[in-house]
Motif scaffolding. Structure first.
Motif, mmCIF file in Angstrom:
data_model
loop_
_atom_site.group_PDB
_atom_site.id
_atom_site.type_symbol
_atom_site.label_atom_id
_atom_site.label_comp_id
_atom_site.label_asym_id
_atom_site.label_seq_id
_atom_site.Cartn_x
_atom_site.Cartn_y
_atom_site.Cartn_z
ATOM 1 N N LEU A 231 -1.325 -6.094 7.482
ATOM 2 C CA LEU A 231 -2.477 -5.522 8.521
ATOM 3 C C LEU A 231 -2.194 -4.003 8.487
ATOM 4 C CD1 LEU A 231 -2.742 -8.175 11.892
ATOM 5 C CD2 LEU A 231 -4.440 -7.524 9.588
ATOM 6 N N VAL A 232 -3.047 -3.184 8.955
ATOM 7 C CA VAL A 232 -2.742 -1.447 9.267
ATOM 8 C C VAL A 232 -4.301 -1.483 10.420
ATOM 9 C CG1 VAL A 232 -3.242 0.907 8.172
ATOM 10 C CG2 VAL A 232 -2.406 -0.974 7.203
ATOM 11 N N PHE A 233 -3.620 -1.248 11.790
ATOM 12 C CA PHE A 233 -5.067 -1.544 12.757
ATOM 13 C C PHE A 233 -4.901 0.602 13.087
ATOM 14 C CE2 PHE A 233 -2.813 -2.161 17.093
ATOM 15 C CZ PHE A 233 -1.894 -2.333 16.513
ATOM 16 N N ILE A 234 -5.361 0.991 13.420
ATOM 17 C CA ILE A 234 -6.319 2.212 13.680
ATOM 18 C C ILE A 234 -6.740 0.959 15.679
ATOM 19 C CG2 ILE A 234 -7.203 4.272 15.057
ATOM 20 C CD1 ILE A 234 -8.881 3.934 11.550
ATOM 21 N N PHE B 247 2.482 7.456 3.716
ATOM 22 C CA PHE B 247 2.941 6.340 4.240
ATOM 23 C C PHE B 247 2.713 5.096 3.367
ATOM 24 C CE2 PHE B 247 -0.513 3.990 4.846
ATOM 25 C CZ PHE B 247 -1.824 4.845 5.224
ATOM 26 N N ALA B 248 3.582 4.108 3.437
ATOM 27 C CA ALA B 248 3.836 3.112 2.629
ATOM 28 C C ALA B 248 3.630 1.854 3.518
ATOM 29 C CB ALA B 248 5.161 2.124 1.802
ATOM 30 N N VAL B 249 2.778 0.992 3.496
ATOM 31 C CA VAL B 249 2.886 -0.279 3.520
ATOM 32 C C VAL B 249 4.207 -1.285 3.173
ATOM 33 C CG1 VAL B 249 1.533 -1.320 5.853
ATOM 34 C CG2 VAL B 249 0.681 0.472 4.403
ATOM 35 N N ALA B 250 4.227 -2.397 3.628
ATOM 36 C CA ALA B 250 5.980 -2.946 3.180
ATOM 37 C C ALA B 250 3.711 -4.387 3.610
ATOM 38 C CB ALA B 250 6.810 -3.494 4.272
ATOM 39 N N GLU B 251 4.352 -5.525 2.391
ATOM 40 C CA GLU B 251 4.148 -6.680 2.459
ATOM 41 C C GLU B 251 3.881 -7.362 3.492
ATOM 42 O OE1 GLU B 251 3.936 -8.821 -1.486
ATOM 43 O OE2 GLU B 251 2.485 -10.668 -0.220
ATOM 44 N N VAL C 171 0.734 -0.879 0.234
ATOM 45 C CA VAL C 171 -0.087 0.285 0.441
ATOM 46 C C VAL C 171 1.067 1.203 0.098
ATOM 47 C CG1 VAL C 171 -2.086 1.256 1.352
ATOM 48 C CG2 VAL C 171 -2.180 -1.438 1.284
ATOM 49 N N GLU C 172 0.717 2.236 -1.199
ATOM 50 C CA GLU C 172 0.831 3.004 -0.928
ATOM 51 C C GLU C 172 0.424 4.521 -0.943
ATOM 52 O OE1 GLU C 172 5.867 2.063 -3.083
ATOM 53 O OE2 GLU C 172 3.872 3.260 -3.993
ATOM 54 N N VAL C 173 0.225 5.678 -0.304
ATOM 55 C CA VAL C 173 -0.737 6.966 0.349
ATOM 56 C C VAL C 173 0.672 8.092 -0.018
ATOM 57 C CG1 VAL C 173 -1.719 8.070 1.568
ATOM 58 C CG2 VAL C 173 -2.299 5.479 2.152
ATOM 59 N N LYS C 174 -0.211 8.835 -0.853
ATOM 60 C CA LYS C 174 1.248 10.361 -1.658
ATOM 61 C C LYS C 174 0.240 10.749 -1.604
ATOM 62 C CE LYS C 174 3.929 6.688 -4.018
ATOM 63 N NZ LYS C 174 3.483 6.662 -6.186
ATOM 64 N N LEU D 239 1.728 -5.384 19.032
ATOM 65 C CA LEU D 239 1.283 -6.285 17.695
ATOM 66 C C LEU D 239 2.334 -5.244 16.372
ATOM 67 C CD1 LEU D 239 -0.467 -8.431 16.977
ATOM 68 C CD2 LEU D 239 -2.530 -6.497 16.280
ATOM 69 N N ALA D 240 2.165 -3.989 16.090
ATOM 70 C CA ALA D 240 2.889 -2.671 15.558
ATOM 71 C C ALA D 240 4.536 -3.125 15.749
ATOM 72 C CB ALA D 240 2.772 -1.789 15.885
ATOM 73 N N ASP D 241 4.267 -3.498 13.855
ATOM 74 C CA ASP D 241 5.944 -3.088 13.892
ATOM 75 C C ASP D 241 6.658 -1.810 13.778
ATOM 76 O OD1 ASP D 241 6.176 -6.218 12.829
ATOM 77 O OD2 ASP D 241 5.366 -5.412 10.944
ATOM 78 N N ARG D 242 5.427 -1.247 13.377
ATOM 79 C CA ARG D 242 6.145 0.210 12.239
ATOM 80 C C ARG D 242 4.266 0.970 13.053
ATOM 81 N NH1 ARG D 242 7.377 3.402 7.568
ATOM 82 N NH2 ARG D 242 5.700 1.934 7.130
ATOM 83 N N VAL D 243 4.275 2.731 13.862
ATOM 84 C CA VAL D 243 3.216 3.125 14.158
ATOM 85 C C VAL D 243 3.341 4.741 13.178
ATOM 86 C CG1 VAL D 243 2.022 4.077 15.909
ATOM 87 C CG2 VAL D 243 3.728 2.046 16.193
ATOM 88 N N LEU D 244 1.959 5.003 13.392
ATOM 89 C CA LEU D 244 2.643 6.152 12.111
ATOM 90 C C LEU D 244 1.015 7.188 13.449
ATOM 91 C CD1 LEU D 244 1.673 7.432 9.407
ATOM 92 C CD2 LEU D 244 -0.432 6.255 9.716
ATOM 93 N N VAL D 245 1.191 8.259 13.441
ATOM 94 C CA VAL D 245 1.248 9.038 14.327
ATOM 95 C C VAL D 245 0.663 10.021 13.459
ATOM 96 C CG1 VAL D 245 1.181 10.445 16.176
ATOM 97 C CG2 VAL D 245 2.626 8.331 16.342
ATOM 98 N N LEU D 246 -1.168 10.566 13.696
ATOM 99 C CA LEU D 246 -1.751 11.580 13.107
ATOM 100 C C LEU D 246 -2.168 12.407 14.572
ATOM 101 C CD1 LEU D 246 -4.334 9.863 10.322
ATOM 102 C CD2 LEU D 246 -2.044 10.554 10.170
#
Ligand SMILES: Nc1ncnc2c1ncn2[C@@H]1O[C@H](COP(=O)(O)OP(=O)(O)O)[C@@H](O)[C@H]1O
Ligand SMILES: [Mg+2]
Length: 244
Positions: A190-193, A24-28, A4-7, A203-210
């Motif tokens: 998985l992308v989880f809010i 952001f991007a999410v790896a397989e 997934v790539e969000v630009k 659970l998370a490998d990485r975290v996106l903070v909005l």
């Protein structure tokens, strides 16, 4: 590979910038947590990525294909499915029928459809409820049904919007185990809010903070939770969250 790539995604509601220039991007096979204060734009981001809302600016790519503005149904067929915060089962149907309806998406034969749907129902722990009316489920059961509905579609990417909300700690564990298993055994991305930081940390490998529609930070759970800007904008406002 990025699945997934969000630009440069932006989305406004009558002058309110719900999302501004989100990248952001999410790896397989990755598990990305999404955190941020109420109103930060997390659900709007899922609406845009899953096709429920068209962004004002920016693009969404799934497995290299530009899916911006495609319908949720087409995006689901391409492998990306989201859960809803408030689940809305078809009330005149049983739990199994609700799941079968979602599974039909795959055009299984009747026998296969039933088997696949029953497998999914058991997997989320709703076996004993399979033939009960969906609205009779308690909150935790409705959450599981919502997860089952999405799993029935065999997603490559699952977008989870606060699937633990409303569950007591003992009910959260099996859901977290299931999510970890989905990634480990089936490679589901998985992308989880999530507001429950213990779950994010686990659970998370990485975290996106909005924050206010913008990406405030992206990094490992340790990096973002020790980032002073993140503490200021989110974690500091309610210290119990970090401990919950
Ligand atoms: N359909 C909509 N119409 C108008 N405003 C909306 C709509 N959806 C979300 N918003 C607003 O956009 C902002 C972000 O909301 P949301 O994405 O639901 O945040 P979060 O999920 O992070 O709590 C909020 O101010 C919210 O009121
Ligand atoms: Mg939300």
């Amino acid at each position: 590979m990025n699945l997934v790539e969000v630009k440069g995604v932006g989305k406004s509601f009558r002058g309110l910038h719900a999302l501004s220039d989100v990248d952001f991007a999410v790896a397989e096979g990755e598990i990305l947590g999404v955190i941020g204060p109420n109103g930060a734009g997390k659900t709007t981001l899922f609406n845009v990525v899953s096709g429920a809302l068209r962004p004002d600016t920016g693009r969404v790519h799934l497995a290299g294909a530009d899916v911006t503005g495609r319908s949720p149904d087409r995006i689901a067929r391409a492998g990306m499915v989201r859960t809803f915060q408030l689940m809305r089962p078809f009330s005149s149907m049983t739990v199994l029928e609700n799941v079968s309806l979602a599974a039909q998406h795959h055009r299984f034969g009747a026998k296969e459809l039933r088997k696949h749907s029953l497998d999914v129902v058991e997997r989320v722990g709703l076996g004993p409820w399979a033939h009960r009316a969906a609205p009779d489920l308690p909150t935790a059961g409705l959450k599981r049904l919502e997860l089952a509905r999405t799993l029935a579609m065999r997603p490559k990417v699952l977008l989870l919007d606060e699937v633990l909300a409303g569950l007591v700690p003992a009910e959260r564990e099996p859901v977290l185990d299931l999510l970890a298993t989905l990634r480990e055994q089936e490679g589901v991305t998985l992308v989880f809010i999530e507001h429950i930081m213990a779950a994010v940390m686990r659970l998370a490998d990485r975290v996106l903070v909005l924050d206010q529609g913008r990406v405030l930070a992206v990094g490992s759970p340790e990096e973002v939770t020790s980032d002073p800007r993140v503490i200021d904008a989110y974690l500091g406002e309610e210290p119990t969250r970090a401990e919950a």
